[in-house]
Write an enzyme that holds these catalytic residues in place. Structure first.
Site, PDB file in Angstrom:
ATOM      1  N   ARG A  92      48.557   4.207   1.666  1.00 32.32           N
ATOM      2  CA  ARG A  92      48.808   4.341   3.097  1.00 32.32           C
ATOM      3  C   ARG A  92      47.821   5.313   3.724  1.00 32.32           C
ATOM      4  O   ARG A  92      47.318   5.097   4.835  1.00 32.32           O
ATOM      5  CB  ARG A  92      50.253   4.834   3.291  1.00 32.32           C
ATOM      6  N   CYS A 116      53.254   2.382  -0.229  1.00 31.88           N
ATOM      7  CA  CYS A 116      54.627   2.031  -0.603  1.00 31.88           C
ATOM      8  C   CYS A 116      55.280   1.201   0.505  1.00 31.88           C
ATOM      9  O   CYS A 116      55.129   1.476   1.678  1.00 31.88           O
ATOM     10  CB  CYS A 116      55.453   3.288  -0.826  1.00 31.88           C
ATOM     11  N   PRO A 122      53.981   0.928  10.911  1.00 34.21           N
ATOM     12  CA  PRO A 122      52.895   0.607  11.846  1.00 34.21           C
ATOM     13  C   PRO A 122      51.951   1.803  12.016  1.00 34.21           C
ATOM     14  O   PRO A 122      52.240   2.903  11.536  1.00 34.21           O
ATOM     15  CB  PRO A 122      53.623   0.310  13.149  1.00 34.21           C
ATOM     16  N   ILE A 123      50.824   1.568  12.686  1.00 35.13           N
ATOM     17  CA  ILE A 123      49.906   2.689  12.967  1.00 35.13           C
ATOM     18  C   ILE A 123      49.659   2.813  14.472  1.00 35.13           C
ATOM     19  O   ILE A 123      48.633   3.343  14.905  1.00 35.13           O
ATOM     20  CB  ILE A 123      48.570   2.530  12.209  1.00 35.13           C
ATOM     21  N   ASP A 124      50.633   2.344  15.246  1.00 34.31           N
ATOM     22  CA  ASP A 124      50.464   2.386  16.715  1.00 34.31           C
ATOM     23  C   ASP A 124      50.252   3.793  17.247  1.00 34.31           C
ATOM     24  O   ASP A 124      49.450   4.016  18.175  1.00 34.31           O
ATOM     25  CB  ASP A 124      51.664   1.734  17.394  1.00 34.31           C
ATOM     26  N   LEU A 125      50.909   4.777  16.637  1.00 34.94           N
ATOM     27  CA  LEU A 125      50.762   6.161  17.113  1.00 34.94           C
ATOM     28  C   LEU A 125      49.368   6.709  16.773  1.00 34.94           C
ATOM     29  O   LEU A 125      48.769   7.455  17.549  1.00 34.94           O
ATOM     30  CB  LEU A 125      51.855   7.050  16.524  1.00 34.94           C
ATOM     31  N   ASP A 305      61.168  11.922   1.313  1.00 35.99           N
ATOM     32  CA  ASP A 305      60.634  11.686  -0.033  1.00 35.99           C
ATOM     33  C   ASP A 305      61.567  12.221  -1.116  1.00 35.99           C
ATOM     34  O   ASP A 305      61.512  11.762  -2.259  1.00 35.99           O
ATOM     35  CB  ASP A 305      59.256  12.346  -0.189  1.00 35.99           C
ATOM     36  N   ILE A 327      64.133   8.120   8.399  1.00 33.49           N
ATOM     37  CA  ILE A 327      62.672   8.023   8.553  1.00 33.49           C
ATOM     38  C   ILE A 327      62.147   6.622   8.283  1.00 33.49           C
ATOM     39  O   ILE A 327      61.397   6.066   9.075  1.00 33.49           O
ATOM     40  CB  ILE A 327      61.953   9.053   7.649  1.00 33.49           C
TER      41      ILE A 327
HETATM   42  C1  EPZ Z   1      53.605  10.701   5.214  1.00 37.43           C
HETATM   43  O1  EPZ Z   1      53.542   9.318   5.436  1.00 37.43           O
HETATM   44  C2  EPZ Z   1      53.698  10.866   3.701  1.00 37.43           C
HETATM   45  N1  EPZ Z   1      52.507  10.283   3.076  1.00 37.43           N
HETATM   46  C3  EPZ Z   1      54.943  10.157   3.187  1.00 37.43           C
HETATM   47  O2  EPZ Z   1      55.020  10.416   1.780  1.00 37.43           O
HETATM   48  C4  EPZ Z   1      56.166  10.756   3.870  1.00 37.43           C
HETATM   49  O3  EPZ Z   1      57.320  10.062   3.450  1.00 37.43           O
HETATM   50  C5  EPZ Z   1      56.013  10.640   5.391  1.00 37.43           C
HETATM   51  O4  EPZ Z   1      54.785  11.273   5.806  1.00 37.43           O
HETATM   52  C6  EPZ Z   1      57.163  11.290   6.135  1.00 37.43           C
HETATM   53  O5  EPZ Z   1      57.239  12.633   5.798  1.00 37.43           O
HETATM   54  C7  EPZ Z   1      51.371  11.002   3.043  1.00 37.43           C
HETATM   55  O6  EPZ Z   1      51.293  12.102   3.554  1.00 37.43           O
HETATM   56  C8  EPZ Z   1      50.198  10.363   2.327  1.00 37.43           C
HETATM   57  P1  EPZ Z   1      54.804   9.088   9.202  1.00 37.43           P
HETATM   58  P2  EPZ Z   1      53.154   8.757   6.917  1.00 37.43           P
HETATM   59  O7  EPZ Z   1      53.609   8.624   9.952  1.00 37.43           O
HETATM   60  O8  EPZ Z   1      52.119   9.609   7.520  1.00 37.43           O
HETATM   61  C9  EPZ Z   1      56.781   5.656  11.813  1.00 37.43           C
HETATM   62  C10 EPZ Z   1      55.117   9.837  -0.495  1.00 37.43           C
HETATM   63  O9  EPZ Z   1      56.054   9.397  -1.174  1.00 37.43           O
HETATM   64  N2  EPZ Z   1      55.433   5.504  12.391  1.00 37.43           N
HETATM   65  O10 EPZ Z   1      55.325  10.462   9.457  1.00 37.43           O
HETATM   66  O11 EPZ Z   1      52.899   7.296   6.787  1.00 37.43           O
HETATM   67  C11 EPZ Z   1      56.802   5.115  10.395  1.00 37.43           C
HETATM   68  O12 EPZ Z   1      57.016   3.723  10.398  1.00 37.43           O
HETATM   69  C12 EPZ Z   1      54.892   9.278   0.889  1.00 37.43           C
HETATM   70  O13 EPZ Z   1      54.348  10.762  -0.865  1.00 37.43           O
HETATM   71  C13 EPZ Z   1      55.273   4.655  13.482  1.00 37.43           C
HETATM   72  O14 EPZ Z   1      56.220   4.034  13.960  1.00 37.43           O
HETATM   73  O15 EPZ Z   1      54.544   8.969   7.641  1.00 37.43           O
HETATM   74  C14 EPZ Z   1      57.937   5.863   9.769  1.00 37.43           C
HETATM   75  O16 EPZ Z   1      59.149   5.225  10.094  1.00 37.43           O
HETATM   76  C15 EPZ Z   1      55.839   8.157   1.214  1.00 37.43           C
HETATM   77  N3  EPZ Z   1      54.026   4.491  14.006  1.00 37.43           N
HETATM   78  C16 EPZ Z   1      57.887   7.219  10.454  1.00 37.43           C
HETATM   79  O17 EPZ Z   1      57.102   7.033  11.650  1.00 37.43           O
HETATM   80  C17 EPZ Z   1      52.941   5.172  13.508  1.00 37.43           C
HETATM   81  O18 EPZ Z   1      51.829   5.005  14.050  1.00 37.43           O
HETATM   82  C18 EPZ Z   1      57.259   8.329   9.600  1.00 37.43           C
HETATM   83  O19 EPZ Z   1      55.941   7.981   9.390  1.00 37.43           O
HETATM   84  C19 EPZ Z   1      53.134   6.021  12.399  1.00 37.43           C
HETATM   85  C20 EPZ Z   1      54.387   6.180  11.859  1.00 37.43           C
END
Ligand code: EPZ
Length: 429
Positions: A92, A116, A122-125, A305, A327
């Site tokens: 990711r 995972c 998504p990556i919209d943000l 996590d 989350i």
């Molecule tokens: C990071 O993932 C971690 N990965 C994840 O750890 C962790 O679970 C997560 O943060 C939450 O703490 C790394 O740092 C490499 P998010 P990330 O963007 O950045 C939604 C592990 O096991 N979202 O904070 O992908 C998303 O769908 C991994 O080590 C949007 O909707 O997490 C999710 O529901 C797993 N749009 C929530 O936000 C976006 O553009 C949290 O995502 C981005 C995210």
């Protein structure tokens, strides 16, 4: 295929020095692209995800060298701003290279990231944040192309404190003209680690750890040296392993504040927790008590996590533990395997109720994701008999020497590969 072979029922005793943080290493490795010279990183864990990040850096023209837990990256000769799908799909956090490439090259061409399967992810943000700084981004069938554009400072309003989007915004803001303010920023310790690393390159960043991060565009230095902080989720993993199996282990080289919510619930469950500087000792004797509600939330809330890991530790606790996962939409993927090992778990939407059972029994299960696979291993360590966890490399993405570290604490666990047997007679019921 990796196969984790576990003979459960052993108490854990001893000391474990916590590995360097995977989730701090990955954005910092991407940030090395900003340095037109050489960066020395220490305490970089040996993980499949780190290997994937190093391969991306080499593909972009960096020279990479590893010596033990040190990694040297020379990014003076970055020659490409394009990352092929084969490299993007492995994790990711490859998406974080988008902000780093924009900062270094002014453009980027990559595909959607892998990682995972915890939900839509998504990556919209990320895209909103970069567009706020003036990035010209086109999305076509899973491809993302950021056209050359001069980035300018702005105010990014994150409606959700996305860790990755905060990191991407920080990296792109380093090359933006003027000040960028990121409001609604993620507050995880990995954000602070990234800020500290960028400051070692000469960045003028402040506010990491709060919901507002301010970045002034800057010209990076040509040399930097940085030590990766401890992995708070790995520390939580070993603490939950000890809680579930019984025993007494000391976690060293870590910051207990970074996984204090996990330690809180382990203490509520009946574990003795002693914290002193960078050392945490966890003792567990007798049957644990059920806890809850364990509600996952952005930091400093309970980390998503650690939800599968605490769930594994509580499978034999007396009473009913309640989890609420806020989350990710698909973060209970470990539940069917934990049931196969004897756990009594009822999932309804975002809630999971874990009714403690007297004993767990060995089984053959399949790892579903990184932390889900780790939770199955933890349950196997606490189960009677033998357990096999078949794994397509999920666990080794995030845990360095997980087998030998657990064996050093008294666990009977071997990591083998399909076709190998190591002379172990695992009769799995
Ligand atoms: C990071 O993932 C971690 N990965 C994840 O750890 C962790 O679970 C997560 O943060 C939450 O703490 C790394 O740092 C490499 P998010 P990330 O963007 O950045 C939604 C592990 O096991 N979202 O904070 O992908 C998303 O769908 C991994 O080590 C949007 O909707 O997490 C999710 O529901 C797993 N749009 C929530 O936000 C976006 O553009 C949290 O995502 C981005 C995210």
């Amino acid at each position: 295929m990796d196969i984790w072979r576990i003979r459960g029922g052993k108490r854990l005793e001893g000391e474990y020095r916590v590995q360097g943080s995977k989730n701090a290493s990955l954005p910092i490795l991407a940030a090395c692209l900003l340095c037109p010279g050489t960066v020395e990183l220490r305490r970089v864990p040996r993980l499949r995800d780190v290997d994937a990040a190093l391969e991306i850096l080499e593909h972009l023209g960096c020279r990479v060298r590893r010596e033990g837990d040190r990694v040297y990256i020379d990014a003076s000769g970055v020659s490409s701003c394009e990352i092929p799908h084969a490299l993007m799909e492995r994790m990711r956090s490859s998406v974080i290279f988008m902000g780093a490439l924009l900062s270094r090259c002014g453009e980027a061409h990559l595909s959607l990231p892998g990682g995972c399967q915890l939900g839509k992810r998504p990556i919209d943000l990320h895209l909103m944040a970069l567009r706020t700084l003036g990035a010209q981004i086109e999305e076509t069938e899973g491809e993302i192309r950021c056209r050359p554009a001069a980035l300018r400072g702005g105010t990014i309003l994150l409606p959700f404190p996305s860790v990755g989007a905060t990191e991407n915004a920080m990296l792109a803001a380093c090359a933006a003209r003027g000040e960028t303010v990121i409001r609604g920023a993620a507050r995880e310790p990995e954000i602070t680690a990234l800020q500290d690393f960028l400051c070692s390159l000469g960045a003028r960043i402040r506010g990491a750890g709060t919901d507002t991060v301010r970045v002034l565009g800057f010209t990076p230095r040509r040399r930097a040296r940085f030590v990766i902080p401890a992995d708070r989720i790995t520390a939580a993993t070993f603490a939950c392993a000890c809680a579930g199996c019984g025993g007494k282990i000391s976690l060293t080289g870590c910051d207990p504040r970074h996984f204090s919510t996990v330690l809180y619930f382990l203490n509520q469950a009946g574990c003795a927790i002693i914290q002193k500087n960078d050392r945490v000792t966890v003792s567990s004797a007798g049957r644990l008590r059920a806890v809850g509600p364990v509600i996952t939330a952005p930091y400093p809330g309970f980390p998503t996590d650690a939800q599968p890991l605490l769930m594994a530790a509580l499978l034999r606790a007396e009473g009913e533990s309640l989890f609420t996962e806020n989350i990710f939409e698909c973060r209970y993927r470990q539940v069917p395997a934990l049931r196969k090992l004897g756990g009594s778990i009822c999932v309804s939407g975002r809630e999971a109720r874990v009714r403690g059972v007297e004993r767990l029994h060995g089984a053959a299960v399949d790892a579903t994701d990184l932390r889900g696979g780790a939770s199955m291993i933890l349950a196997g360590l606490a189960a009677e008999g033998e357990t096999l966890v078949r794994d397509l490399g999920h666990v080794t993405r995030g845990y360095e020497n997980f087998d030998s570290c657990l064996r050093s604490l008294g666990a009977e666990l071997y990591l083998t590969h399909e076709g190998e047997n190591h002379g172990l007679s695992f009769q799995v019921p």
